[in-house]
Enzyme design. Sequence first.
Site, PDB file in Angstrom:
ATOM      1  N   GLU A  12       0.670  -1.190  -0.153  1.00 57.26           N
ATOM      2  CA  GLU A  12       0.036  -0.083  -0.044  1.00 57.26           C
ATOM      3  C   GLU A  12       0.719   1.188  -0.101  1.00 57.26           C
ATOM      4  OE1 GLU A  12      -4.111  -1.862   2.159  1.00 57.26           O
ATOM      5  OE2 GLU A  12      -2.272  -0.707   3.387  1.00 57.26           O
ATOM      6  N   ASP A 198     -11.644  -6.048  -2.386  1.00 62.55           N
ATOM      7  CA  ASP A 198     -12.568  -7.206  -2.304  1.00 62.55           C
ATOM      8  C   ASP A 198     -13.840  -6.589  -1.882  1.00 62.55           C
ATOM      9  OD1 ASP A 198     -12.785  -7.663   0.945  1.00 62.55           O
ATOM     10  OD2 ASP A 198     -10.828  -6.998   0.293  1.00 62.55           O
TER      11      ASP A 198
END
Length: 231
Positions: A12, A198
């Site tokens: 990230e 997701d």
Amino acid sequence: MRIAVIGAMEEEVRILRDKLEQAETETVAGCEFTKGQLAGHEVILLKSGIGKVNAAMSTTILLERYKPEKVINTGSAGGFHHSLNVGDVVISTEVRHHDVDVTAFNYEYGQVPGMPPGFKADEALVALAEKCMQAEENIQVVKGMIATGDSFMSDPNRVAAIRDKFENLYAVEMEAAAVAQVCHQYEVPFVIIRALSDIAGKESNVSFDQFLDQAALHSTNFIVKVLEELK
């Protein structure tokens, strides 16, 4: 302007770290801080580690040691709203804990005693983030509530239970409320910007592994746009 950007995982923060000029990295209490220049700002990039305790500890070190004027928490999240798809981006209007329950003492579900029920993101940062994404055609960008807990939401029963508690919830993840709570206590403006890796409860673990890099790229590109527009 001195801006802090926080991500939990290497995936990230890696892309943004590579974009920093004159970058210098130091590690404090296991947390990685990289200082550099980007878009005319002094940027402190923090790799906090996963979960609320890591996020709270590292954000406290960040605010005490580097004293940023604004904080942006980025990375991946699980989508909760029915309209969302993998790769979409959620901008926080407020952030709540989804695994705190002191309702026996007349607090709202998710409210930490002594704290507000939710932590409001800085309106100017939210508006700027929204403006930066207006030109995006292939990515849906929404703003709304993000909720945080120390669990990955792959169990459909737990997902359903949290949906019952938070009617207007857009995304869940594992750090944002801790970051927001610390910023609230230090009175530092913040916003959470998360790309979806997701959709909660729908084979989330498989999707997360498959789409984490895509989510990281989307969120990083978004952060760069915000930094370029931030005055």
